[in-house]
Design a protein around this motif. Structure first.
Motif, PDB file in Angstrom:
ATOM      1  N   LEU A 113      35.357 -77.687  60.454  1.00 41.04           N
ATOM      2  CA  LEU A 113      34.061 -77.435  59.829  1.00 41.04           C
ATOM      3  C   LEU A 113      32.884 -78.037  60.591  1.00 41.04           C
ATOM      4  O   LEU A 113      31.857 -77.365  60.752  1.00 41.04           O
ATOM      5  N   PRO A 114      32.927 -79.290  61.080  1.00 40.22           N
ATOM      6  CA  PRO A 114      31.742 -79.848  61.744  1.00 40.22           C
ATOM      7  C   PRO A 114      31.291 -79.081  62.971  1.00 40.22           C
ATOM      8  O   PRO A 114      30.144 -79.233  63.406  1.00 40.22           O
ATOM      9  N   ALA A 115      32.174 -78.256  63.552  1.00 36.18           N
ATOM     10  CA  ALA A 115      31.807 -77.528  64.775  1.00 36.18           C
ATOM     11  C   ALA A 115      31.740 -76.029  64.584  1.00 36.18           C
ATOM     12  O   ALA A 115      31.482 -75.309  65.554  1.00 36.18           O
ATOM     13  N   VAL A 116      31.952 -75.524  63.359  1.00 31.20           N
ATOM     14  CA  VAL A 116      32.043 -74.074  63.193  1.00 31.20           C
ATOM     15  C   VAL A 116      30.733 -73.381  63.552  1.00 31.20           C
ATOM     16  O   VAL A 116      30.725 -72.274  64.114  1.00 31.20           O
ATOM     17  N   ASP A 117      29.576 -74.000  63.268  1.00 29.02           N
ATOM     18  CA  ASP A 117      28.307 -73.359  63.596  1.00 29.02           C
ATOM     19  C   ASP A 117      27.995 -73.422  65.090  1.00 29.02           C
ATOM     20  O   ASP A 117      27.088 -72.725  65.571  1.00 29.02           O
ATOM     21  N   MET A 118      28.766 -74.215  65.833  1.00 31.34           N
ATOM     22  CA  MET A 118      28.545 -74.308  67.271  1.00 31.34           C
ATOM     23  C   MET A 118      29.126 -73.112  68.033  1.00 31.34           C
ATOM     24  O   MET A 118      29.003 -73.046  69.248  1.00 31.34           O
ATOM     25  N   VAL A 119      29.740 -72.176  67.307  1.00 34.30           N
ATOM     26  CA  VAL A 119      30.140 -70.939  67.975  1.00 34.30           C
ATOM     27  C   VAL A 119      28.910 -70.132  68.392  1.00 34.30           C
ATOM     28  O   VAL A 119      28.997 -69.291  69.299  1.00 34.30           O
ATOM     29  N   VAL A 120      27.754 -70.404  67.789  1.00 34.81           N
ATOM     30  CA  VAL A 120      26.534 -69.658  68.146  1.00 34.81           C
ATOM     31  C   VAL A 120      26.101 -69.986  69.572  1.00 34.81           C
ATOM     32  O   VAL A 120      26.005 -69.086  70.415  1.00 34.81           O
ATOM     33  N   PRO A 121      25.833 -71.275  69.909  1.00 39.25           N
ATOM     34  CA  PRO A 121      25.547 -71.550  71.323  1.00 39.25           C
ATOM     35  C   PRO A 121      26.737 -71.256  72.218  1.00 39.25           C
ATOM     36  O   PRO A 121      26.569 -70.937  73.397  1.00 39.25           O
ATOM     37  N   THR A 128      33.062 -66.052  78.152  1.00 40.81           N
ATOM     38  CA  THR A 128      33.784 -64.789  77.953  1.00 40.81           C
ATOM     39  C   THR A 128      34.432 -64.734  76.577  1.00 40.81           C
ATOM     40  O   THR A 128      34.429 -63.695  75.922  1.00 40.81           O
ATOM     41  N   VAL A 129      35.002 -65.858  76.136  1.00 39.25           N
ATOM     42  CA  VAL A 129      35.765 -65.906  74.884  1.00 39.25           C
ATOM     43  C   VAL A 129      35.308 -67.089  74.051  1.00 39.25           C
ATOM     44  O   VAL A 129      35.066 -68.178  74.585  1.00 39.25           O
ATOM     45  N   VAL A 130      35.200 -66.890  72.747  1.00 38.83           N
ATOM     46  CA  VAL A 130      34.930 -67.968  71.790  1.00 38.83           C
ATOM     47  C   VAL A 130      36.086 -68.018  70.798  1.00 38.83           C
ATOM     48  O   VAL A 130      36.457 -66.996  70.202  1.00 38.83           O
ATOM     49  N   VAL A 131      36.664 -69.194  70.646  1.00 37.30           N
ATOM     50  CA  VAL A 131      37.789 -69.420  69.735  1.00 37.30           C
ATOM     51  C   VAL A 131      37.387 -70.508  68.744  1.00 37.30           C
ATOM     52  O   VAL A 131      36.698 -71.470  69.110  1.00 37.30           O
ATOM     53  N   HIS A 132      37.812 -70.360  67.505  1.00 33.94           N
ATOM     54  CA  HIS A 132      37.605 -71.423  66.514  1.00 33.94           C
ATOM     55  C   HIS A 132      38.944 -71.773  65.883  1.00 33.94           C
ATOM     56  O   HIS A 132      39.720 -70.887  65.510  1.00 33.94           O
ATOM     57  N   GLY A 133      39.220 -73.066  65.757  1.00 30.56           N
ATOM     58  CA  GLY A 133      40.461 -73.532  65.160  1.00 30.56           C
ATOM     59  C   GLY A 133      40.220 -74.276  63.867  1.00 30.56           C
ATOM     60  O   GLY A 133      39.232 -74.998  63.734  1.00 30.56           O
ATOM     61  N   GLU A 134      41.109 -74.080  62.909  1.00 28.93           N
ATOM     62  CA  GLU A 134      41.087 -74.836  61.650  1.00 28.93           C
ATOM     63  C   GLU A 134      42.365 -75.653  61.566  1.00 28.93           C
ATOM     64  O   GLU A 134      43.470 -75.119  61.602  1.00 28.93           O
ATOM     65  N   HIS A 135      42.204 -76.971  61.456  1.00 26.26           N
ATOM     66  CA  HIS A 135      43.338 -77.889  61.496  1.00 26.26           C
ATOM     67  C   HIS A 135      43.587 -78.577  60.157  1.00 26.26           C
ATOM     68  O   HIS A 135      44.511 -79.364  60.036  1.00 26.26           O
ATOM     69  N   GLY A 136      42.756 -78.293  59.173  1.00 25.86           N
ATOM     70  CA  GLY A 136      42.907 -78.945  57.873  1.00 25.86           C
ATOM     71  C   GLY A 136      41.544 -79.165  57.262  1.00 25.86           C
ATOM     72  O   GLY A 136      40.513 -79.018  57.918  1.00 25.86           O
ATOM     73  N   ARG A 137      41.529 -79.544  55.994  1.00 24.11           N
ATOM     74  CA  ARG A 137      40.277 -79.720  55.273  1.00 24.11           C
ATOM     75  C   ARG A 137      40.144 -81.171  54.833  1.00 24.11           C
ATOM     76  O   ARG A 137      41.130 -81.811  54.471  1.00 24.11           O
ATOM     77  N   ASP A 138      38.895 -81.667  54.863  1.00 29.35           N
ATOM     78  CA  ASP A 138      38.684 -83.046  54.443  1.00 29.35           C
ATOM     79  C   ASP A 138      38.151 -83.080  53.017  1.00 29.35           C
ATOM     80  O   ASP A 138      38.153 -82.067  52.310  1.00 29.35           O
ATOM     81  N   ALA A 139      37.682 -84.254  52.596  1.00 27.20           N
ATOM     82  CA  ALA A 139      37.333 -84.450  51.192  1.00 27.20           C
ATOM     83  C   ALA A 139      36.185 -83.565  50.729  1.00 27.20           C
ATOM     84  O   ALA A 139      36.097 -83.225  49.547  1.00 27.20           O
ATOM     85  N   VAL A 140      35.285 -83.154  51.637  1.00 23.46           N
ATOM     86  CA  VAL A 140      34.126 -82.378  51.200  1.00 23.46           C
ATOM     87  C   VAL A 140      34.513 -80.961  50.789  1.00 23.46           C
ATOM     88  O   VAL A 140      33.734 -80.275  50.130  1.00 23.46           O
TER      89      VAL A 140
END
Length: 425
Positions: A113-121, A128-140
């Protein structure tokens, strides 16, 4: 503050220019920080396990670096701190875009989550490629139902070529609750270094070694239950402390037989100590804070316990299984994908100290069960969760996504679908 893009990387002039044809593809990993955690552990393992002739890496930490930076064994991997402020920091997007333009990555891989909006820059920098990974969720967003965060994930989804979920549970959440396109989401399970995390004996089951605890803490007649990890709300070590107190009360010789090791630092450490002290059992527990000798510490346990309220794929479970320990874990997230009840461990409901205490009493009274499940867990690690399998899965995913983006698409296939056709495990 100094723009990190301007500061990078005068001391690396001898390396091939990032993103150039002279070197292997460059993957820039964007994370909040390289602190202590499962996501960070997995990232370090991927980087350390990669052949640099095949893929090069760089790490951008949005807010700070952290302890796991020291675990990187590759001297050619820069770790750059962006200096993002807490809360809203619009200038951080511009700083990251400038940095990425200088690095010229082939792949930008953001995580959690803290980096998901950084897919924009990441997309605007020309990667060439943008990848996003989810490794788990925290308390928020413990239950994964936060509408604002999930709307953000959907909003940036058109900019993402592929997603990585570390567990089937996370994969189902991403495609179901969040609503991301299923064709874009790939499952890659974590792996563990079975040479670093191994039993002390060749039997496959743990033979307890010495803990660096106070003298006389645990002898051959004691059963040592232990956990290792960040002491935060989602990890819920307080429930384990309460369960230990109830297990001691439930066994006639509980005070003599049972011991507890709570290894890690964080906001819950003092609360755990208070629970144990109030029960008059502080002398039966070892709470040393953070440690950097985890393989040896796991060899000093009889049973590994994970009392988490939510999980992705827990690296420490894999490390405990690799060390030949039975695993007592909560039935949440990806834990059932790792722990086979009755075979490699036991699963109990989350936030239930009575159920956890009952399982602890069962293990304390059955040494053969501990040995049998520990050996089975070690065998599972060797067969299914090898570190090189995880690394190869990530590298093939990057390579296939790059190939899919560089060739004309047929029939509207997604890049991840093409990656699957290219043979990604």
């Amino acid at each position: 503050m100094t723009d990190p893009a301007a500061a990078y990387p005068a001391d690396r002039a001898q390396r091939p220019a990032p993103g150039s044809d002279a070197g292997a593809p460059l993957v820039v990993h964007v994370v909040d920080r390289l602190g202590v955690g499962g996501m960070e552990n997995g990232l370090v393992n991927i980087i350390n396990g990669t052949d640099p002739a095949r893929v090069r890496h760089a790490v951008v930490c949005l807010r700070a670096a952290g302890a796991f930076q020291a675990r990187l064994t590759r001297c050619d991997v820069p770790v750059i701190v962006l200096g993002k402020k807490d809360g809203k920091d619009p200038a951080a997007y511009l700083r990251l875009w400038r940095l990425l333009r200088r690095l010229r990555p082939d792949v930008v891989h953001t995580r959690n989550l803290p980096a998901v909006d950084m897919v924009v820059p990441g997309r605007l920098c020309g990667a060439t490629v943008v990848v996003h990974g989810e490794h788990g969720r925290d308390a928020v967003e413990e239950d994964g139902a936060n509408r604002r965060y999930n709307r953000l994930r959907r909003t940036v989804s058109p900019l993402v070529d592929g997603y990585v979920a570390v567990s089937r549970d996370i994969q189902r959440w991403m495609t179901g609750t969040v609503g991301l396109p299923a064709a874009k989401v790939r499952h890659i399970c974590n792996g563990v270094d079975s040479r670093r995390f191994r039993p002390r004996s060749d039997s496959g089951a743990a033979e307890r070694g010495p803990l660096p605890a106070p003298a006389g803490f645990a002898g051959p007649d004691q059963v040592v239950f232990g956990t290792v990890g960040r002491m935060q709300t989602v990890k819920d070590q307080v429930t384990l402390a309460r369960a230990f107190c109830r297990a001691v009360e439930a066994m006639p010789d509980g005070r003599r037989r049972l011991r507890l090791a709570l290894i890690g630092d964080g906001p819950l450490l003092e609360e755990c100590r208070a629970v144990l002290a109030e029960a008059g059992l502080a002398d039966l527990a070892w709470t040393p804070g953070a440690r950097n000798d985890v393989p040896a510490l796991l060899q000093g346990l009889d049973v590994f316990v994970l009392p988490s309220r939510t999980e992705g794929i827990c690296n420490t479970i894999l490390e405990a299984m690799g060390s030949g320990l039975p695993v007592l874990a909560t039935d949440v997230g990806g834990n059932p994908e790792l722990v086979t009840p009755g075979e490699t461990g036991l699963l109990v409901p989350p936030s239930d100290p009575d159920a956890l205490a009952g399982a602890m009493v069962r293990y304390a009274g059955d040494a053969a069960l501990c040995r049998r499940q520990g050996a089975a867990g070690r065998a599972q690690v060797l067969e299914r969760f090898a570190l090189d399998v995880m690394v190869e899965s990530y590298l093939r995913t990057y390579e296939a996504l790059l190939a899919a983006r560089r060739r004309p698409r047929r029939g509207g296939r997604s890049a991840v679908s093409a990656a699957g056709e290219a043979g990604t495990p």
